[in-house]
Design a protein around this motif. Structure first.
Motif, PDB file in Angstrom:
ATOM      1  N   MET A   1      -3.375   5.101 -12.451  1.00 43.28           N
ATOM      2  CA  MET A   1      -4.079   3.768 -12.384  1.00 43.28           C
ATOM      3  C   MET A   1      -4.459   3.487 -10.936  1.00 43.28           C
ATOM      4  N   ALA A   2      -3.444   3.778 -10.071  1.00 40.20           N
ATOM      5  CA  ALA A   2      -3.729   3.779  -8.606  1.00 40.20           C
ATOM      6  C   ALA A   2      -4.799   4.531  -8.267  1.00 40.20           C
ATOM      7  N   GLN A   3      -4.733   5.656  -8.608  1.00 38.21           N
ATOM      8  CA  GLN A   3      -5.956   6.766  -8.257  1.00 38.21           C
ATOM      9  C   GLN A   3      -7.046   6.171  -8.615  1.00 38.21           C
ATOM     10  N   ARG A   4      -7.465   5.494  -9.820  1.00 36.07           N
ATOM     11  CA  ARG A   4      -8.616   4.978 -10.117  1.00 36.07           C
ATOM     12  C   ARG A   4      -8.921   3.832  -9.248  1.00 36.07           C
ATOM     13  N   LEU A   5      -8.065   3.186  -8.988  1.00 34.15           N
ATOM     14  CA  LEU A   5      -8.200   1.835  -8.145  1.00 34.15           C
ATOM     15  C   LEU A   5      -8.844   2.266  -6.858  1.00 34.15           C
ATOM     16  N   ASP A  11     -15.344   3.463   0.514  1.00 41.19           N
ATOM     17  CA  ASP A  11     -15.170   4.247   1.581  1.00 41.19           C
ATOM     18  C   ASP A  11     -13.731   4.895   1.587  1.00 41.19           C
ATOM     19  N   ALA A  12     -13.266   5.727   2.697  1.00 37.15           N
ATOM     20  CA  ALA A  12     -12.277   6.324   2.418  1.00 37.15           C
ATOM     21  C   ALA A  12     -10.869   5.482   2.378  1.00 37.15           C
ATOM     22  N   ALA A  13      -9.972   5.878   1.495  1.00 41.07           N
ATOM     23  CA  ALA A  13      -8.832   4.718   1.251  1.00 41.07           C
ATOM     24  C   ALA A  13      -7.536   5.733   1.068  1.00 41.07           C
ATOM     25  N   VAL A  14      -6.568   5.272   1.889  1.00 34.54           N
ATOM     26  CA  VAL A  14      -5.218   5.985   1.924  1.00 34.54           C
ATOM     27  C   VAL A  14      -4.319   4.765   1.566  1.00 34.54           C
ATOM     28  N   LEU A  15      -3.301   5.172   0.430  1.00 30.32           N
ATOM     29  CA  LEU A  15      -2.238   4.348   0.439  1.00 30.32           C
ATOM     30  C   LEU A  15      -0.706   4.946   0.905  1.00 30.32           C
ATOM     31  N   ILE A  16      -0.186   4.256   1.655  1.00 29.22           N
ATOM     32  CA  ILE A  16       1.016   4.717   2.581  1.00 29.22           C
ATOM     33  C   ILE A  16       2.152   3.955   1.997  1.00 29.22           C
ATOM     34  N   GLY A  17       3.431   4.797   2.227  1.00 27.04           N
ATOM     35  CA  GLY A  17       4.522   4.331   1.671  1.00 27.04           C
ATOM     36  C   GLY A  17       5.446   3.892   2.768  1.00 27.04           C
ATOM     37  N   SER A  18       6.642   3.295   2.460  1.00 27.23           N
ATOM     38  CA  SER A  18       7.502   2.838   3.124  1.00 27.23           C
ATOM     39  C   SER A  18       8.067   3.633   4.477  1.00 27.23           C
ATOM     40  N   ARG A  19       7.863   4.912   4.408  1.00 27.49           N
ATOM     41  CA  ARG A  19       8.270   5.728   5.771  1.00 27.49           C
ATOM     42  C   ARG A  19       7.013   6.087   6.275  1.00 27.49           C
ATOM     43  N   LEU A  24      -1.231   8.257  -1.595  1.00 27.16           N
ATOM     44  CA  LEU A  24      -2.469   8.873  -2.533  1.00 27.16           C
ATOM     45  C   LEU A  24      -3.694   8.377  -1.671  1.00 27.16           C
ATOM     46  N   LEU A  25      -4.827   9.172  -1.600  1.00 24.48           N
ATOM     47  CA  LEU A  25      -5.880   9.232  -0.942  1.00 24.48           C
ATOM     48  C   LEU A  25      -7.004   9.471  -1.949  1.00 24.48           C
ATOM     49  N   ASN A  26      -8.210   8.836  -1.963  1.00 23.94           N
ATOM     50  CA  ASN A  26      -9.133   8.778  -2.734  1.00 23.94           C
ATOM     51  C   ASN A  26     -10.121  10.077  -2.297  1.00 23.94           C
ATOM     52  N   THR A  27     -11.007  10.342  -2.831  1.00 24.09           N
ATOM     53  CA  THR A  27     -11.972  11.579  -2.591  1.00 24.09           C
ATOM     54  C   THR A  27     -12.503  11.614  -1.312  1.00 24.09           C
ATOM     55  N   ALA A  28     -13.296  10.282  -0.883  1.00 23.58           N
ATOM     56  CA  ALA A  28     -14.016   9.931   0.228  1.00 23.58           C
ATOM     57  C   ALA A  28     -12.710  10.457   1.515  1.00 23.58           C
ATOM     58  N   THR A  99      -4.108  -2.907   6.059  1.00 24.64           N
ATOM     59  CA  THR A  99      -3.782  -3.906   5.350  1.00 24.64           C
ATOM     60  C   THR A  99      -2.353  -3.739   4.761  1.00 24.64           C
ATOM     61  N   PRO A 100      -1.502  -4.753   5.017  1.00 19.11           N
ATOM     62  CA  PRO A 100      -0.238  -4.648   4.409  1.00 19.11           C
ATOM     63  C   PRO A 100       0.033  -5.004   2.856  1.00 19.11           C
ATOM     64  N   LEU A 101       0.536  -4.434   2.129  1.00 15.68           N
ATOM     65  CA  LEU A 101       0.677  -4.707   0.636  1.00 15.68           C
ATOM     66  C   LEU A 101       1.869  -5.455   0.408  1.00 15.68           C
ATOM     67  N   ALA A 102       1.814  -6.717   0.817  1.00 17.80           N
ATOM     68  CA  ALA A 102       3.048  -7.605   0.851  1.00 17.80           C
ATOM     69  C   ALA A 102       3.317  -7.666  -0.666  1.00 17.80           C
ATOM     70  N   PRO A 103       4.654  -8.126  -0.940  1.00 16.53           N
ATOM     71  CA  PRO A 103       5.117  -8.320  -2.438  1.00 16.53           C
ATOM     72  C   PRO A 103       4.262  -9.310  -3.169  1.00 16.53           C
ATOM     73  N   SER A 104       4.020 -10.458  -2.320  1.00 13.88           N
ATOM     74  CA  SER A 104       3.390 -11.631  -2.963  1.00 13.88           C
ATOM     75  C   SER A 104       1.835 -11.246  -3.250  1.00 13.88           C
ATOM     76  N   SER A 105       1.164 -10.329  -2.609  1.00 13.05           N
ATOM     77  CA  SER A 105      -0.067  -9.919  -2.749  1.00 13.05           C
ATOM     78  C   SER A 105      -0.573  -8.707  -3.210  1.00 13.05           C
ATOM     79  N   SER A 106       0.648  -7.798  -3.758  1.00 12.23           N
ATOM     80  CA  SER A 106       0.136  -6.558  -4.321  1.00 12.23           C
ATOM     81  C   SER A 106       0.515  -6.210  -5.524  1.00 12.23           C
ATOM     82  N   ALA A 107       0.420  -7.312  -6.568  1.00  7.96           N
ATOM     83  CA  ALA A 107       0.755  -7.137  -7.955  1.00  7.96           C
ATOM     84  C   ALA A 107       0.247  -6.107  -8.552  1.00  7.96           C
ATOM     85  N   ALA A 108      -1.318  -5.862  -8.300  1.00  8.75           N
ATOM     86  CA  ALA A 108      -2.130  -4.666  -8.659  1.00  8.75           C
ATOM     87  C   ALA A 108      -1.495  -3.493  -8.296  1.00  8.75           C
ATOM     88  N   TRP A 109      -0.995  -3.248  -7.034  1.00  7.35           N
ATOM     89  CA  TRP A 109      -0.648  -1.783  -6.833  1.00  7.35           C
ATOM     90  C   TRP A 109       0.811  -1.746  -7.165  1.00  7.35           C
TER      91      TRP A 109
END
Length: 201
Positions: A1-5, A11-19, A24-28, A99-109
């Motif tokens: 699901m995250a990969q589809r999002l 544009d190029a998008a990268v999801l970064i973890g806590s460390r 994840l990264l998209n094709t772009a 963009t920080p994915l704060a707990p209050s605003s990142s329900a989708a992620w």
């Protein structure tokens, strides 16, 4: 699901973890990072991002660190959300947004991948302008030279700058621009730049 999002992002998008690791990264993003022109993937014990220019590296590292603090609920003010990524090739810089994915605003992620804490987006404005100009060429039957001039006008260059960049006389560029204006139905560089920018990619 995250990969589809993130694949749905234009544009190029990268999801970064806590460390600071790449989750994840998209094709772009894969294509852009593989070019290694200003920003690339560092392959240590975990995948992370690396910038080639020290100033960019500092800004990116600081912004990711601040965003991670915010994402974990910290009170640190987040000031480094957008910055240019200087490219050693000499091409115009990429524009990066963190963009920080704060707990209050990142329900989708959180519903798709609870490890994601930061979203990095990278825009190649020149590539967009080229694609938009190609579409302009098809729509208005521009020549290759007129399309090149429209692309550079769309990227914000003046006619004199375009003449220098292409190594031709300013009069030649003025002629191409005038023909371009006539075919497209605009009267100024600003109007043409707005038209190019409005074409969806």
């Amino acid at each position: 699901m995250a990969q589809r999002l993130i694949n749905a992002m234009p544009d190029a998008a990268v999801l970064i973890g806590s460390r600071g690791e790449i989750i994840l990264l998209n094709t772009a993003a894969e294509a852009l990072l593989n070019e290694a022109d200003g920003i690339s993937i560092r392959r240590n014990e975990r995948l992370s991002l690396a910038a080639q220019i020290p100033e960019t590296s500092f800004r990116m590292t600081t912004a990711i660190r601040q965003a991670l603090t915010v994402a974990e609920g910290g009170e640190t003010p987040f000031t480094g959300g957008a910055f240019p990524v200087i490219r050693p090739s000499g091409l115009p810089p990429y524009l990066a947004t963190i963009t920080p994915l704060a707990p209050s605003s990142s329900a989708a992620w959180d519903a798709t991948d609870s490890r994601a804490r930061v979203l990095l987006q990278i825009v190649d404005t020149e590539a967009k302008a080229r694609l938009q100009a190609r579409r302009l060429r098809t729509m208005f039957d521009l020549t290759e030279a007129e399309t090149r001039v429209a692309t550079l006008i769309g990227s914000g260059m003046s006619l004199h700058e375009i003449a220098r960049a292409l190594g031709v006389s300013p009069n030649t560029i003025k002629t191409h621009a005038a023909r371009c204006f006539a075919k497209v139905g605009v009267r100024s560089q600003a109007a043409l730049a707005r038209l190019v920018a409005s074409i969806p990619v």
